[in-house]
Enzyme design. Structure first.
Site, PDB file in Angstrom:
ATOM      1  N   ARG A  15      -9.957  -1.837   9.897  1.00  0.00           N
ATOM      2  CA  ARG A  15     -10.223  -2.725   9.428  1.00  0.00           C
ATOM      3  C   ARG A  15      -9.261  -3.919   8.772  1.00  0.00           C
ATOM      4  O   ARG A  15      -9.433  -5.321   8.951  1.00  0.00           O
ATOM      5  CB  ARG A  15     -11.745  -3.010   8.522  1.00  0.00           C
ATOM      6  CG  ARG A  15     -12.476  -2.224   9.227  1.00  0.00           C
ATOM      7  CD  ARG A  15     -13.749  -1.755   8.782  1.00  0.00           C
ATOM      8  NE  ARG A  15     -13.091  -0.080   7.436  1.00  0.00           N
ATOM      9  CZ  ARG A  15     -14.046   0.033   6.708  1.00  0.00           C
ATOM     10  NH1 ARG A  15     -15.467   0.112   6.136  1.00  0.00           N
ATOM     11  NH2 ARG A  15     -13.480   1.341   6.082  1.00  0.00           N
ATOM     12  N   ASN A 226     -11.306  -3.208   2.085  1.00  0.00           N
ATOM     13  CA  ASN A 226     -11.377  -2.345   3.855  1.00  0.00           C
ATOM     14  C   ASN A 226     -10.823  -3.066   4.703  1.00  0.00           C
ATOM     15  O   ASN A 226     -10.176  -3.240   5.755  1.00  0.00           O
ATOM     16  CB  ASN A 226     -12.291  -2.557   4.176  1.00  0.00           C
ATOM     17  CG  ASN A 226     -13.435  -0.967   3.981  1.00  0.00           C
ATOM     18  OD1 ASN A 226     -12.619   0.318   2.810  1.00  0.00           O
ATOM     19  ND2 ASN A 226     -15.090  -1.115   3.023  1.00  0.00           N
ATOM     20  N   ALA A 421      39.083 -31.897  -7.718  1.00  0.00           N
ATOM     21  CA  ALA A 421      37.823 -31.454  -6.878  1.00  0.00           C
ATOM     22  C   ALA A 421      38.705 -31.924  -5.281  1.00  0.00           C
ATOM     23  O   ALA A 421      39.855 -32.087  -4.985  1.00  0.00           O
ATOM     24  CB  ALA A 421      37.536 -33.367  -7.022  1.00  0.00           C
TER      25      ALA A 421
HETATM   26  C1  UD1 Z   1     -16.501   5.027   1.518  1.00  0.00           C
HETATM   27  C2  UD1 Z   1     -17.644   6.117   1.663  1.00  0.00           C
HETATM   28  C3  UD1 Z   1     -18.486   5.496   1.579  1.00  0.00           C
HETATM   29  C4  UD1 Z   1     -18.283   4.829   0.341  1.00  0.00           C
HETATM   30  C5  UD1 Z   1     -16.652   3.361   0.012  1.00  0.00           C
HETATM   31  C6  UD1 Z   1     -16.540   3.773  -1.210  1.00  0.00           C
HETATM   32  C7  UD1 Z   1     -17.757   7.913   2.784  1.00  0.00           C
HETATM   33  C8  UD1 Z   1     -18.348   8.505   4.466  1.00  0.00           C
HETATM   34  N1  UD1 Z   1     -17.551   6.787   3.135  1.00  0.00           N
HETATM   35  O1  UD1 Z   1     -16.550   4.623   2.787  1.00  0.00           O
HETATM   36  O2  UD1 Z   1     -20.121   6.531   0.651  1.00  0.00           O
HETATM   37  O3  UD1 Z   1     -19.558   3.608  -0.163  1.00  0.00           O
HETATM   38  O4  UD1 Z   1     -16.089   5.097   0.845  1.00  0.00           O
HETATM   39  O5  UD1 Z   1     -15.648   1.929  -0.787  1.00  0.00           O
HETATM   40  O6  UD1 Z   1     -17.277   9.122   2.176  1.00  0.00           O
HETATM   41  N2  UD1 Z   1      -9.244   8.746   4.166  1.00  0.00           N
HETATM   42  C9  UD1 Z   1      -8.629   9.693   4.435  1.00  0.00           C
HETATM   43  N3  UD1 Z   1      -9.039  10.497   5.291  1.00  0.00           N
HETATM   44  C10 UD1 Z   1     -10.135  10.148   6.625  1.00  0.00           C
HETATM   45  C11 UD1 Z   1     -10.769   8.397   6.324  1.00  0.00           C
HETATM   46  C12 UD1 Z   1     -10.391   8.161   5.197  1.00  0.00           C
HETATM   47  O7  UD1 Z   1      -7.677  10.199   4.062  1.00  0.00           O
HETATM   48  O8  UD1 Z   1     -10.384  10.696   7.030  1.00  0.00           O
HETATM   49  C13 UD1 Z   1      -9.574   7.989   2.764  1.00  0.00           C
HETATM   50  C14 UD1 Z   1      -8.850   6.307   3.111  1.00  0.00           C
HETATM   51  O9  UD1 Z   1      -7.632   6.279   3.322  1.00  0.00           O
HETATM   52  C15 UD1 Z   1      -9.377   5.216   1.785  1.00  0.00           C
HETATM   53  C16 UD1 Z   1     -10.439   6.485   1.918  1.00  0.00           C
HETATM   54  O10 UD1 Z   1     -10.468   7.348   2.287  1.00  0.00           O
HETATM   55  O11 UD1 Z   1      -8.454   4.995   0.524  1.00  0.00           O
HETATM   56  C17 UD1 Z   1     -11.925   5.944   1.949  1.00  0.00           C
HETATM   57  O12 UD1 Z   1     -12.319   5.720   3.423  1.00  0.00           O
HETATM   58  P1  UD1 Z   1     -12.917   4.483   3.668  1.00  0.00           P
HETATM   59  O13 UD1 Z   1     -12.980   4.610   5.484  1.00  0.00           O
HETATM   60  O14 UD1 Z   1     -12.693   3.689   3.403  1.00  0.00           O
HETATM   61  O15 UD1 Z   1     -14.332   4.405   3.361  1.00  0.00           O
HETATM   62  P2  UD1 Z   1     -15.266   3.482   3.479  1.00  0.00           P
HETATM   63  O16 UD1 Z   1     -15.890   3.342   5.681  1.00  0.00           O
HETATM   64  O17 UD1 Z   1     -14.619   2.652   2.400  1.00  0.00           O
HETATM   65 CA    CA Z   2     -13.377   1.833   1.818  1.00  0.00          CA
END
Ligand code: UD1
Ligand code: CA
Length: 479
Positions: A15, A226, A421
């Site tokens: 995103r 995000n 200069a």
């Molecule tokens: C996540 C939570 C959501 C919460 C929000 C808070 C889940 C399913 N959802 O959503 O409930 O409200 O955070 O900010 O957990 N990451 C990995 N590997 C992956 C996917 C993600 O390391 O396969 C890491 C990302 O780098 C990131 C973090 O996990 O730092 C969160 O991932 P992100 O995709 O931002 O989750 P949200 O959709 O924000």
């Molecule tokens: Ca997030």
């Protein structure tokens, strides 16, 4: 009980729509992940693991050996990411706090508060929540009629009626490490997104384990970043809170909403920061100094009573009582001695100047070392680059460099020298010498008339693009 931190930072950050992995994206010129790791380091956590994956080398370069690493090859969701840390954490006694790599406003107080509550309540799992007026994008907390947490529902899975829930999952959890990996292994793919959701452990544990929750009052501190809009919100919050802290410490800020000061910058009392100024990196501004307006300072020290206006200062030091600007550029490793004057359109790179040195206008000083009381006339240049290599210029004390002088390096100019200069100096100049290195002037008597033709007919209309116009140096007089 030992305490572990598990930081999930393997995601791409789709995103964000940028190339850089999200957790490496800078806020106030510092990568997001560093804020989280700094918070962990300042907390009571004993050991930390970062899960990396997408462009892992970028994050590993940033963090070095400050954390241990686990590798998530394919980004299959937060549950899958946490499970990747099994190789490092599984089988250990203690409490694990799970953090997301996209919550840059978190600090050690929040981390320690969560851990303390988790222990005090003797929970197996503590879910950390927050209340947002606009909970868009977050997983929502579903509670039963006794107020106990039942599960977390991601936004894309919300059932009718659940979209009015404003209590959200912050993505922070404290969990008894003995049970964590067993639960993570049992997570199934979410049918909607095809990902393994870490949030599913809540529902899995709710019957046989003790689950508690902890609500963060200052909800913005656990916001998830995000996209680039969220970056701007986090940055604004951080800017305001940093500026406030400095102002309460006696730093005067004029139009503070236009002033950006990095997280690690030190500013002593009785400093003035003027509008449109950015001070970042490992910088220090000492008492009595004034910075700005329209100035950037990065990784630099500005000593007591020095002044910088309308200028760029990178990886440099400006010593006491010196003035820099307007429109000066200290590019890198400039060490400006005490009581110097670095003025308009002067660039300095990898150079050290002694006390009382002046380059007031239009000069380039690169790869040079000067003694005390050196005067660079307007347009003087240390010619440090021969097209292949860089060379140094050494200048002694009490040297006067006339306007438009080229000092061709490598070159050594001794003490008490005067350079005429317009000189192009290629040979070393000994102590006490006057150096003149330019073409001699010839005056041809009575010759100018052959070059400058008087206008024949002042009254005749001008031809467009005629020679008179092409050579005119003054605009036509107004009648
Ligand atoms: C996540 C939570 C959501 C919460 C929000 C808070 C889940 C399913 N959802 O959503 O409930 O409200 O955070 O900010 O957990 N990451 C990995 N590997 C992956 C996917 C993600 O390391 O396969 C890491 C990302 O780098 C990131 C973090 O996990 O730092 C969160 O991932 P992100 O995709 O931002 O989750 P949200 O959709 O924000
Ligand atoms: Ca997030």
């Amino acid at each position: 009980m030992p305490k572990y931190a598990l930081v999930l930072a393997a995601g791409k950050g789709t995103r964000m729509k940028t190339e850089l992995p999200k957790c490496a994206f800078p806020i106030l010129k510092k990568p997001m992940i560093e804020y989280i790791v700094e918070g962990v380091e300042a907390s009571e956590v004993d050991e930390s693991v970062a899960v990396v994956g997408h462009q892992r080398e970028v994050l590993e370069d940033l963090l070095g050996d400050r954390v241990a690493y686990a590798y998530q090859e394919e980004q299959l969701g937060t549950g899958h990411a946490a499970l990747s840390a099994a190789e490092v954490l599984e089988g250990k006694e203690g409490t694990t706090i799970i953090l997301l790599g996209d919550m840059p406003l978190i600090d050690e107080e929040i981390i320690d508060g969560i851990l303390a509550t988790h222990e005090r309540m003797e929970n197996d799992l503590t879910v950390v929540t927050a209340d947002y007026e606009n909970p868009e994008g977050y997983g929502r907390i579903v509670r039963d009629r006794y107020g106990r947490i039942e599960r977390i529902v991601e936004e894309s899975d919300l059932a009718l009626g659940q979209d009015s829930i404003t209590e959200v999952n912050t993505g922070l959890y404290a969990v008894d490490n003995r049970y964590l990996f067993e639960m993570l292994r049992r997570i199934e793919r979410n049918p909607n997104k095809g990902e393994y959701y870490l949030t599913d452990i809540v529902e899995m544990m709710k019957d046989d384990y003790s689950i508690g929750s902890y609500t963060i009052r200052d909800a913005i501190k656990v916001m998830g970043v995000n996209d680039l809009y969220a970056i701007s919100i986090a940055e604004k919050y951080m800017r305001d809170s940093i500026n406030r802290k400095h102002m309460l410490n006696g730093v005067s800020m004029i139009n503070p909403e236009t002033i950006t000061v990095g997280h690690n910058v030190r500013i002593e009392g009785n400093v003035t920061i003027n509008p449109n100024t950015t001070i970042t990196g490992d910088s220090c501004i000492k008492t009595g100094a004034a910075v700005g307006p329209n100035t950037e300072v990065h990784n630099s020290v500005i000593e007591k009573d020095a002044e910088v206006r309308h200028s760029l200062v990178y990886d440099s030091i400006i010593r006491t009582r010196s003035t820099v600007g307007p429109f000066a550029h200290l590019r890198k490793q400039a060490d400006i001695g005490p009581d110097n004057r670095i003025g308009n359109f002067v660039e300095v790179k990898k150079s050290r100047t002694g006390e009382g040195t002046k380059a007031s206008h239009l000069a380039y000083i690169g790869d040079a070392r000067t003694g005390d009381n050196v005067n660079f006339g307007a347009g003087s240049i240390t010619v440090n680059y021969d097209g292949v290599d860089k060379h140094e210029t050494h200048i002694g004390d009490d040297v006067f460099i006339g306007c438009n002088t080229n000092l061709i390096a490598p070159l050594s100019v001794e003490n008490n020298v005067f350079i005429a200069a317009g000189s192009t100096v290629t040979d070393d100049v000994p102590t006490g010498a006057l150096a003149i290195a330019r073409g001699r002037q010839i005056n041809k008597e009575d010759y100018a008339k052959n070059l400058v033709k008087p206008k024949k007919d002042a009254g005749a209309p001008k031809k467009p693009n005629g020679p008179e116009e092409a050579h005119a140096s003054e605009p036509p007089e107004e009648k």
